[in-house]
Design an enzyme around this catalytic site. Structure first.
Site, PDB file in Angstrom:
ATOM      1  N   VAL A  19       0.817  -1.234   0.000  1.00  0.00           N
ATOM      2  CA  VAL A  19       0.000   0.000   0.000  1.00  0.00           C
ATOM      3  C   VAL A  19       0.846   1.277   0.000  1.00  0.00           C
ATOM      4  CG1 VAL A  19      -2.001  -1.137   1.049  1.00  0.00           C
ATOM      5  CG2 VAL A  19      -0.320  -0.016   2.527  1.00  0.00           C
ATOM      6  N   ASP A  43       1.113  -5.202   3.257  1.00  0.00           N
ATOM      7  CA  ASP A  43       2.391  -4.590   3.620  1.00  0.00           C
ATOM      8  C   ASP A  43       2.211  -3.076   3.694  1.00  0.00           C
ATOM      9  OD1 ASP A  43       5.589  -5.101   3.588  1.00  0.00           O
ATOM     10  OD2 ASP A  43       5.109  -3.218   2.577  1.00  0.00           O
ATOM     11  N   TYR A  48       3.928   5.313   5.579  1.00  0.00           N
ATOM     12  CA  TYR A  48       2.972   5.386   4.464  1.00  0.00           C
ATOM     13  C   TYR A  48       1.716   6.175   4.865  1.00  0.00           C
ATOM     14  CZ  TYR A  48       5.630   1.425   2.437  1.00  0.00           C
ATOM     15  OH  TYR A  48       6.611   0.594   1.942  1.00  0.00           O
ATOM     16  N   LYS A  73       6.183  -1.195   9.458  1.00  0.00           N
ATOM     17  CA  LYS A  73       7.612  -0.874   9.578  1.00  0.00           C
ATOM     18  C   LYS A  73       7.795   0.383  10.425  1.00  0.00           C
ATOM     19  CE  LYS A  73       7.723  -2.224   4.703  1.00  0.00           C
ATOM     20  NZ  LYS A  73       6.531  -1.670   4.031  1.00  0.00           N
ATOM     21  N   HIS A 106      12.537   0.030   8.671  1.00  0.00           N
ATOM     22  CA  HIS A 106      12.267   0.443   7.292  1.00  0.00           C
ATOM     23  C   HIS A 106      13.541   0.863   6.550  1.00  0.00           C
ATOM     24  CE1 HIS A 106       8.839   2.402   4.751  1.00  0.00           C
ATOM     25  NE2 HIS A 106       9.758   1.906   3.986  1.00  0.00           N
ATOM     26  N   ASN A 135      15.972  -2.955   3.232  1.00  0.00           N
ATOM     27  CA  ASN A 135      17.011  -2.114   2.644  1.00  0.00           C
ATOM     28  C   ASN A 135      18.363  -2.242   3.334  1.00  0.00           C
ATOM     29  OD1 ASN A 135      15.235  -0.880   0.697  1.00  0.00           O
ATOM     30  ND2 ASN A 135      14.267   0.153   2.422  1.00  0.00           N
ATOM     31  N   GLN A 156      13.668  -7.022   3.408  1.00  0.00           N
ATOM     32  CA  GLN A 156      12.799  -6.557   2.303  1.00  0.00           C
ATOM     33  C   GLN A 156      13.626  -5.602   1.444  1.00  0.00           C
ATOM     34  OE1 GLN A 156       9.014  -3.654   2.002  1.00  0.00           O
ATOM     35  NE2 GLN A 156       8.563  -5.482   3.166  1.00  0.00           N
ATOM     36  N   TRP A 182      10.508  -5.596  -2.805  1.00  0.00           N
ATOM     37  CA  TRP A 182       9.682  -4.389  -2.986  1.00  0.00           C
ATOM     38  C   TRP A 182       9.891  -3.853  -4.401  1.00  0.00           C
ATOM     39  CZ3 TRP A 182      11.890   0.189  -4.324  1.00  0.00           C
ATOM     40  CH2 TRP A 182      13.102   0.612  -3.792  1.00  0.00           C
ATOM     41  N   LEU A 185       7.283  -4.604  -9.718  1.00  0.00           N
ATOM     42  CA  LEU A 185       6.934  -4.202 -11.082  1.00  0.00           C
ATOM     43  C   LEU A 185       7.728  -2.941 -11.466  1.00  0.00           C
ATOM     44  CD1 LEU A 185       3.080  -4.793 -10.693  1.00  0.00           C
ATOM     45  CD2 LEU A 185       4.784  -6.366 -11.652  1.00  0.00           C
ATOM     46  N   LYS A 227       1.544  -3.460  -5.684  1.00  0.00           N
ATOM     47  CA  LYS A 227       0.525  -2.452  -5.332  1.00  0.00           C
ATOM     48  C   LYS A 227      -0.303  -2.120  -6.571  1.00  0.00           C
ATOM     49  CE  LYS A 227      -0.504   2.138  -5.805  1.00  0.00           C
ATOM     50  NZ  LYS A 227      -0.508   2.946  -7.037  1.00  0.00           N
TER      51      LYS A 227
HETATM   52  P1  NAP Z   1       5.179  -1.914  -7.693  1.00  0.00           P
HETATM   53  O1  NAP Z   1       4.255  -2.852  -7.008  1.00  0.00           O
HETATM   54  O2  NAP Z   1       6.420  -2.424  -8.341  1.00  0.00           O
HETATM   55  O3  NAP Z   1       4.407  -1.100  -8.842  1.00  0.00           O
HETATM   56  C1  NAP Z   1       3.222  -0.428  -8.600  1.00  0.00           C
HETATM   57  C2  NAP Z   1       2.856   0.308  -9.902  1.00  0.00           C
HETATM   58  O4  NAP Z   1       2.507  -0.638 -10.912  1.00  0.00           O
HETATM   59  C3  NAP Z   1       1.691   1.210  -9.723  1.00  0.00           C
HETATM   60  O5  NAP Z   1       1.903   2.345 -10.569  1.00  0.00           O
HETATM   61  C4  NAP Z   1       0.486   0.391 -10.273  1.00  0.00           C
HETATM   62  O6  NAP Z   1      -0.473   1.271 -10.812  1.00  0.00           O
HETATM   63  C5  NAP Z   1       1.153  -0.420 -11.357  1.00  0.00           C
HETATM   64  N1  NAP Z   1       0.575  -1.765 -11.536  1.00  0.00           N
HETATM   65  C6  NAP Z   1       0.296  -2.691 -10.610  1.00  0.00           C
HETATM   66  N2  NAP Z   1      -0.157  -3.825 -11.168  1.00  0.00           N
HETATM   67  C7  NAP Z   1      -0.175  -3.602 -12.499  1.00  0.00           C
HETATM   68  C8  NAP Z   1      -0.549  -4.407 -13.609  1.00  0.00           C
HETATM   69  N3  NAP Z   1      -0.974  -5.659 -13.449  1.00  0.00           N
HETATM   70  N4  NAP Z   1      -0.459  -3.855 -14.862  1.00  0.00           N
HETATM   71  C9  NAP Z   1      -0.013  -2.576 -15.042  1.00  0.00           C
HETATM   72  N5  NAP Z   1       0.346  -1.779 -14.014  1.00  0.00           N
HETATM   73  C10 NAP Z   1       0.284  -2.289 -12.755  1.00  0.00           C
HETATM   74  O7  NAP Z   1       5.639  -0.732  -6.703  1.00  0.00           O
HETATM   75  P2  NAP Z   1       5.643  -0.480  -5.137  1.00  0.00           P
HETATM   76  O8  NAP Z   1       4.277  -0.140  -4.686  1.00  0.00           O
HETATM   77  O9  NAP Z   1       6.697   0.515  -4.869  1.00  0.00           O
HETATM   78  O10 NAP Z   1       6.092  -1.862  -4.489  1.00  0.00           O
HETATM   79  C11 NAP Z   1       5.207  -2.798  -3.916  1.00  0.00           C
HETATM   80  C12 NAP Z   1       5.182  -2.694  -2.404  1.00  0.00           C
HETATM   81  O11 NAP Z   1       6.497  -2.876  -1.851  1.00  0.00           O
HETATM   82  C13 NAP Z   1       4.767  -1.309  -1.867  1.00  0.00           C
HETATM   83  O12 NAP Z   1       3.397  -1.030  -2.028  1.00  0.00           O
HETATM   84  C14 NAP Z   1       5.247  -1.414  -0.445  1.00  0.00           C
HETATM   85  O13 NAP Z   1       4.341  -2.194   0.319  1.00  0.00           O
HETATM   86  C15 NAP Z   1       6.576  -2.134  -0.632  1.00  0.00           C
HETATM   87  N6  NAP Z   1       7.725  -1.186  -0.709  1.00  0.00           N
HETATM   88  C16 NAP Z   1       8.654  -1.192   0.285  1.00  0.00           C
HETATM   89  C17 NAP Z   1       9.753  -0.353   0.249  1.00  0.00           C
HETATM   90  C18 NAP Z   1      10.753  -0.378   1.357  1.00  0.00           C
HETATM   91  O14 NAP Z   1      11.622   0.506   1.404  1.00  0.00           O
HETATM   92  N7  NAP Z   1      10.685  -1.327   2.263  1.00  0.00           N
HETATM   93  C19 NAP Z   1       9.912   0.526  -0.841  1.00  0.00           C
HETATM   94  C20 NAP Z   1       8.957   0.531  -1.850  1.00  0.00           C
HETATM   95  C21 NAP Z   1       7.887  -0.339  -1.785  1.00  0.00           C
HETATM   96  P3  NAP Z   1      -2.019   1.312 -10.307  1.00  0.00           P
HETATM   97  O15 NAP Z   1      -2.016   1.425  -8.810  1.00  0.00           O
HETATM   98  O16 NAP Z   1      -2.555   2.520 -11.011  1.00  0.00           O
HETATM   99  O17 NAP Z   1      -2.629   0.026 -10.791  1.00  0.00           O
END
Ligand code: NAP
Length: 279
Positions: A19, A43, A48, A73, A106, A135, A156, A182, A185, A227
């Site tokens: 999220v 998550d 956030y 986190k 985090h 990280n 993570q 994380w 995509l 996400k």
């Molecule tokens: P992500 O999941 O790699 O990408 C999300 C993006 O992809 C959004 O723009 C979403 O758009 C799009 N998307 C999702 N499914 C899709 C599909 N099937 N087809 C086309 N586009 C699609 O990015 P993220 O949110 O950064 O990473 C996932 C999770 O990891 C986070 O939500 C968080 O919980 C965690 N995270 C952790 C850290 C850390 O430092 N620990 C850092 C970053 C992220 P729409 O929403 O418009 O569909």
């Protein structure tokens, strides 16, 4: 759903829902939709600003708390022993629960050891069922593991086709730790959804690029939580348990490595930038 066992035998649903960057006012709706689709692993993070809405969606689902796996986190502005214990209490209140399934540091910034001691005590008190970090580079992870009572059960880190961290599975096996991806995509960057190699692989299995990427991560034994705020994409991202990528296709994806992360966690400029950002 497939499950990954942590070193303390806690089972984590291998696919979850992230999220990050969902505005607080949109989060309850997104998590409700994700629950309808079948996601039970969420998550979130103190930083956030949407733990309250995650908690509301879960509570209003009427589904038993035990069926969910919730990760949150602690942000570096709450690092330190007492501060972290306070931050955890706040997260528990916001999430409307008396335990967190997985509690993570985090960012690898500030007083990591005092923060980790708080996580160890929260674990011993049963307020959190598993503890880990995000990280951490392998060297920092080694340092924390060797000088703590409880080793981090999870790291993570960023993993996606453009930044694969290929050697990491072997490394974390040594410490009996599990990797979570994380940005699986690549946050949609670098035209990932129209990448010709991923598209070609997808056509073979009648799957989308997103499904190919998420399946590739599952087959590496890594936990993942894409996400999306769109229900059709949540469904798409969930439907990855009915096919298997061949070893040739797993190898082909290796060609996409660029060596360029979204966040260069070992760069002093990244540490400086993140350090300015408190909650
Ligand atoms: P992500 O999941 O790699 O990408 C999300 C993006 O992809 C959004 O723009 C979403 O758009 C799009 N998307 C999702 N499914 C899709 C599909 N099937 N087809 C086309 N586009 C699609 O990015 P993220 O949110 O950064 O990473 C996932 C999770 O990891 C986070 O939500 C968080 O919980 C965690 N995270 C952790 C850290 C850390 O430092 N620990 C850092 C970053 C992220 P729409 O929403 O418009 O569909």
């Amino acid at each position: 759903m497939d499950y990954i066992k942590l070193s303390n035998n806690l089972e984590v649903p291998q696919l979850g829902f992230g999220v990050f960057q969902i505005a607080p006012e949109d989060t309850k709706e997104a998590v409700k939709k994700a629950i309808e689709v079948g996601y039970r692993h969420f998550d979130t993070a103190q930083a956030y600003f949407n733990e309250t809405q995650v908690g509301e969606a879960i509570e209003e689902s009427g589904i038993d708390r035990e069926e969910f796996f919730i990760t949150t986190k602690v942000w570096h502005s709450s690092h330190g022993y007492e501060e972290t214990k306070k931050a955890c209490e706040e997260s528990l209140n916001k999430l409307k629960t008396d335990y967190i399934d997985l509690y993570l540091i985090h960012q690898n910034i500030g007083d990591i050891f005092a923060t980790w001691r708080a996580l160890e005590d929260l674990y011993d008190e049963g307020k959190v069922k598993a503890i880990g970090v995000c990280n951490f580079t392998p060297s920092r992870f080694t340092n924390l593991s060797l000088h703590s009572k409880i080793k981090p059960m999870v790291n993570q880190i960023e993993i996606n086709p453009f930044y694969q961290q290929d050697s990491q599975e072997k490394f974390y096996e040594k410490y009996d730790a599990v990797i979570e991806s994380w940005g699986p995509l690549a946050e949609g960057k670098n035209n990932i959804f129209s990448n010709p190699i991923l598209k070609e692989i997808g056509e073979k299995y009648d799957k989308t690029v997103a499904q190919v990427i998420l399946r590739w991560i599952l087959q590496r034994g890594i936990i993942v939580f894409p996400k999306s705020v769109k229900k059709e994409r949540m469904i798409e991202n969930f439907n990855i348990f009915d096919f298997e990528l061949s070893s040739e296709d797993m190898e082909k994806i290796k060609e996409l490595e660029t060596g360029n992360p979204i966040a260069n966690i070992d760069d002093p400029m990244f540490i400086e930038a993140i350090s300015k950002y408190g909650v």
